[in-house]
Design a protein around this motif. Structure first.
Motif, PDB file in Angstrom:
ATOM      1  N   THR A   8       0.934  -1.213  -0.047  1.00  0.00           N
ATOM      2  CA  THR A   8       0.033   0.057   0.117  1.00  0.00           C
ATOM      3  C   THR A   8       0.845   1.266  -0.029  1.00  0.00           C
ATOM      4  OG1 THR A   8      -1.739  -1.299   1.013  1.00  0.00           O
ATOM      5  CG2 THR A   8      -1.977   1.108   1.347  1.00  0.00           C
ATOM      6  N   ALA A   9       1.951   1.328   0.736  1.00  0.00           N
ATOM      7  CA  ALA A   9       2.731   2.276   0.746  1.00  0.00           C
ATOM      8  C   ALA A   9       3.358   2.559  -0.428  1.00  0.00           C
ATOM      9  CB  ALA A   9       3.826   2.195   1.909  1.00  0.00           C
ATOM     10  N   LEU A  10       3.930   1.535  -1.086  1.00  0.00           N
ATOM     11  CA  LEU A  10       4.551   1.597  -2.552  1.00  0.00           C
ATOM     12  C   LEU A  10       3.656   2.223  -3.449  1.00  0.00           C
ATOM     13  CD1 LEU A  10       6.632  -1.703  -2.579  1.00  0.00           C
ATOM     14  CD2 LEU A  10       7.501   0.677  -2.544  1.00  0.00           C
ATOM     15  N   LEU A  11       2.156   1.876  -3.583  1.00  0.00           N
ATOM     16  CA  LEU A  11       1.229   2.283  -4.404  1.00  0.00           C
ATOM     17  C   LEU A  11       1.180   3.808  -4.132  1.00  0.00           C
ATOM     18  CD1 LEU A  11      -1.270  -0.708  -4.445  1.00  0.00           C
ATOM     19  CD2 LEU A  11       0.340   0.041  -6.373  1.00  0.00           C
ATOM     20  N   VAL A  12       1.008   4.211  -3.033  1.00  0.00           N
ATOM     21  CA  VAL A  12       0.748   5.569  -2.650  1.00  0.00           C
ATOM     22  C   VAL A  12       1.858   6.397  -3.139  1.00  0.00           C
ATOM     23  CG1 VAL A  12       0.539   7.190  -0.706  1.00  0.00           C
ATOM     24  CG2 VAL A  12      -0.833   5.025  -0.585  1.00  0.00           C
ATOM     25  N   ALA A  13       3.091   6.167  -2.927  1.00  0.00           N
ATOM     26  CA  ALA A  13       4.149   6.747  -3.160  1.00  0.00           C
ATOM     27  C   ALA A  13       4.268   6.656  -4.777  1.00  0.00           C
ATOM     28  CB  ALA A  13       5.563   6.149  -2.579  1.00  0.00           C
ATOM     29  N   CYS A  14       4.087   5.822  -5.541  1.00  0.00           N
ATOM     30  CA  CYS A  14       4.023   5.783  -6.889  1.00  0.00           C
ATOM     31  C   CYS A  14       2.905   6.793  -7.384  1.00  0.00           C
ATOM     32  CB  CYS A  14       3.390   4.383  -7.716  1.00  0.00           C
ATOM     33  SG  CYS A  14       4.950   3.238  -7.334  1.00  0.00           S
ATOM     34  N   PHE A  15       1.621   6.853  -6.792  1.00  0.00           N
ATOM     35  CA  PHE A  15       0.740   7.838  -7.242  1.00  0.00           C
ATOM     36  C   PHE A  15       1.094   9.059  -7.132  1.00  0.00           C
ATOM     37  CE2 PHE A  15      -2.462  10.744  -5.688  1.00  0.00           C
ATOM     38  CZ  PHE A  15      -3.461  10.844  -6.759  1.00  0.00           C
ATOM     39  N   PHE A  16       1.730   9.638  -5.837  1.00  0.00           N
ATOM     40  CA  PHE A  16       2.423  10.982  -5.530  1.00  0.00           C
ATOM     41  C   PHE A  16       3.444  11.186  -6.487  1.00  0.00           C
ATOM     42  CE2 PHE A  16       0.458  10.544  -1.201  1.00  0.00           C
ATOM     43  CZ  PHE A  16      -0.234  11.446  -1.297  1.00  0.00           C
ATOM     44  N   PHE A  17       4.482  10.340  -6.867  1.00  0.00           N
ATOM     45  CA  PHE A  17       5.493  10.483  -7.792  1.00  0.00           C
ATOM     46  C   PHE A  17       4.644  10.968  -9.310  1.00  0.00           C
ATOM     47  CE2 PHE A  17       8.269   8.980 -11.230  1.00  0.00           C
ATOM     48  CZ  PHE A  17       9.407  10.041 -10.908  1.00  0.00           C
ATOM     49  N   ALA A  18       3.809  10.131  -9.625  1.00  0.00           N
ATOM     50  CA  ALA A  18       3.084  10.510 -10.926  1.00  0.00           C
ATOM     51  C   ALA A  18       2.385  11.757 -10.922  1.00  0.00           C
ATOM     52  CB  ALA A  18       2.249   9.351 -11.199  1.00  0.00           C
ATOM     53  N   SER A  19       1.735  11.976  -9.845  1.00  0.00           N
ATOM     54  CA  SER A  19       1.277  13.513  -9.751  1.00  0.00           C
ATOM     55  C   SER A  19       2.010  14.478  -9.637  1.00  0.00           C
ATOM     56  CB  SER A  19       0.332  13.294  -8.331  1.00  0.00           C
ATOM     57  OG  SER A  19      -0.670  12.346  -8.357  1.00  0.00           O
ATOM     58  N   ALA A  20       3.204  14.217  -9.215  1.00  0.00           N
ATOM     59  CA  ALA A  20       4.067  15.619  -8.999  1.00  0.00           C
ATOM     60  C   ALA A  20       4.880  15.517 -10.433  1.00  0.00           C
ATOM     61  CB  ALA A  20       5.273  14.960  -8.081  1.00  0.00           C
ATOM     62  N   ARG A  21       4.808  14.700 -11.326  1.00  0.00           N
ATOM     63  CA  ARG A  21       5.477  14.692 -12.419  1.00  0.00           C
ATOM     64  C   ARG A  21       4.498  15.320 -13.408  1.00  0.00           C
ATOM     65  NH1 ARG A  21       6.814   9.893 -16.695  1.00  0.00           N
ATOM     66  NH2 ARG A  21       7.481  11.426 -18.403  1.00  0.00           N
ATOM     67  N   ILE A  22       3.259  15.124 -13.497  1.00  0.00           N
ATOM     68  CA  ILE A  22       2.259  15.708 -14.188  1.00  0.00           C
ATOM     69  C   ILE A  22       2.224  17.233 -14.020  1.00  0.00           C
ATOM     70  CG2 ILE A  22       0.264  15.364 -13.057  1.00  0.00           C
ATOM     71  CD1 ILE A  22       0.717  14.838 -16.881  1.00  0.00           C
ATOM     72  N   GLU A  23       2.657  17.532 -12.754  1.00  0.00           N
ATOM     73  CA  GLU A  23       2.455  19.186 -12.405  1.00  0.00           C
ATOM     74  C   GLU A  23       3.399  19.922 -13.312  1.00  0.00           C
ATOM     75  OE1 GLU A  23       0.622  20.821 -10.516  1.00  0.00           O
ATOM     76  OE2 GLU A  23      -0.446  18.885 -10.155  1.00  0.00           O
ATOM     77  N   ASP A  24       4.589  19.073 -13.749  1.00  0.00           N
ATOM     78  CA  ASP A  24       5.671  19.532 -14.835  1.00  0.00           C
ATOM     79  C   ASP A  24       4.903  20.198 -15.952  1.00  0.00           C
ATOM     80  OD1 ASP A  24       7.483  19.769 -12.858  1.00  0.00           O
ATOM     81  OD2 ASP A  24       8.516  17.742 -13.679  1.00  0.00           O
ATOM     82  N   LEU A  25       3.794  19.665 -16.171  1.00  0.00           N
ATOM     83  CA  LEU A  25       3.129  20.071 -17.496  1.00  0.00           C
ATOM     84  C   LEU A  25       2.643  21.489 -17.522  1.00  0.00           C
ATOM     85  CD1 LEU A  25       1.954  19.286 -20.091  1.00  0.00           C
ATOM     86  CD2 LEU A  25      -0.254  18.356 -19.063  1.00  0.00           C
ATOM     87  N   ASN A  26       2.513  22.094 -16.378  1.00  0.00           N
ATOM     88  CA  ASN A  26       1.960  23.598 -16.246  1.00  0.00           C
ATOM     89  C   ASN A  26       2.884  24.354 -17.204  1.00  0.00           C
ATOM     90  OD1 ASN A  26      -0.149  23.836 -14.297  1.00  0.00           O
ATOM     91  ND2 ASN A  26       1.277  22.974 -12.818  1.00  0.00           N
ATOM     92  N   GLY A  27       2.238  25.614 -17.790  1.00  0.00           N
ATOM     93  CA  GLY A  27       3.126  26.511 -18.484  1.00  0.00           C
ATOM     94  C   GLY A  27       2.896  26.171 -20.015  1.00  0.00           C
ATOM     95  N   LYS A  28       3.446  26.984 -20.649  1.00  0.00           N
ATOM     96  CA  LYS A  28       3.508  27.095 -22.447  1.00  0.00           C
ATOM     97  C   LYS A  28       4.196  25.975 -23.020  1.00  0.00           C
ATOM     98  CE  LYS A  28       2.587  32.067 -21.899  1.00  0.00           C
ATOM     99  NZ  LYS A  28       3.247  33.247 -22.481  1.00  0.00           N
ATOM    100  N   TRP A  29       3.593  25.642 -24.060  1.00  0.00           N
ATOM    101  CA  TRP A  29       4.073  24.547 -24.893  1.00  0.00           C
ATOM    102  C   TRP A  29       3.929  24.920 -26.339  1.00  0.00           C
ATOM    103  CZ3 TRP A  29       6.766  20.273 -22.882  1.00  0.00           C
ATOM    104  CH2 TRP A  29       6.836  19.943 -21.563  1.00  0.00           C
ATOM    105  N   THR A  30       4.777  24.410 -27.213  1.00  0.00           N
ATOM    106  CA  THR A  30       4.375  24.826 -28.761  1.00  0.00           C
ATOM    107  C   THR A  30       5.101  23.695 -29.432  1.00  0.00           C
ATOM    108  OG1 THR A  30       4.875  26.526 -30.212  1.00  0.00           O
ATOM    109  CG2 THR A  30       6.832  25.823 -28.801  1.00  0.00           C
ATOM    110  N   GLY A  31       4.223  23.691 -30.489  1.00  0.00           N
ATOM    111  CA  GLY A  31       4.740  22.634 -31.674  1.00  0.00           C
ATOM    112  C   GLY A  31       4.154  23.075 -33.050  1.00  0.00           C
ATOM    113  N   LEU A  32       4.271  22.257 -33.900  1.00  0.00           N
ATOM    114  CA  LEU A  32       3.972  22.438 -35.414  1.00  0.00           C
ATOM    115  C   LEU A  32       3.060  21.237 -35.713  1.00  0.00           C
ATOM    116  CD1 LEU A  32       4.414  24.377 -37.815  1.00  0.00           C
ATOM    117  CD2 LEU A  32       6.150  22.788 -38.468  1.00  0.00           C
TER     118      LEU A  32
END
Length: 119
Positions: A8-32
């Motif tokens: 359970t602790a490992l699953l919770v830690a994985c959830f928090f790691f994934a959540s923290a990572r997606i937070e890096d999506l904040n901001g401006k992104w560009t492409g073609l």
């Protein structure tokens, strides 16, 4: 019992790691975006993350439009943008230094890779 607590602790830690990572999506992104007809469009998104909700804006030929119905699941997300009464569905995946996004409007589908825009 100990194995259950550790698992359970490992699953919770994985959830928090994934959540923290997606937070890096904040901001401006560009492409073609390149269409099958050979047209090219510059894409610019300003993403805002709040829990499992995604909001922000997308630059379109009609100006900046809001991101609607944004949802995040792990490192993937979905949203739509309405331009000229047409709903353009987006499905994406966050890779840390880039974002892969698939756009669909009816039967037309396109793929683009986004990079973080200079601030």
């Amino acid at each position: 019992m100990k194995k259950t607590i550790i698992a359970t602790a490992l699953l919770v830690a994985c959830f928090f790691f994934a959540s923290a990572r997606i937070e890096d999506l904040n901001g401006k992104w560009t492409g073609l975006l390149k269409t099958d007809q050979g047209d090219e469009f510059t894409l610019l998104y300003n993403f805002k993350i709040d829990g499992d909700a995604l909001s922000g804006t997308a630059k379109t030929p009609k100006g900046y439009m809001p991101i609607n119905d944004g949802k995040i699941t792990g490192d993937s997300f979905t949203f739509n943008v309405i331009v000229n009464h047409m709903e353009i569905d987006h499905t994406g995946k966050f890779y840390g230094d880039s974002v892969g996004v698939d756009l669909s409007l009816g039967d037309a589908r396109s793929h683009a890779t986004l990079k973080r825009a200079a601030q």
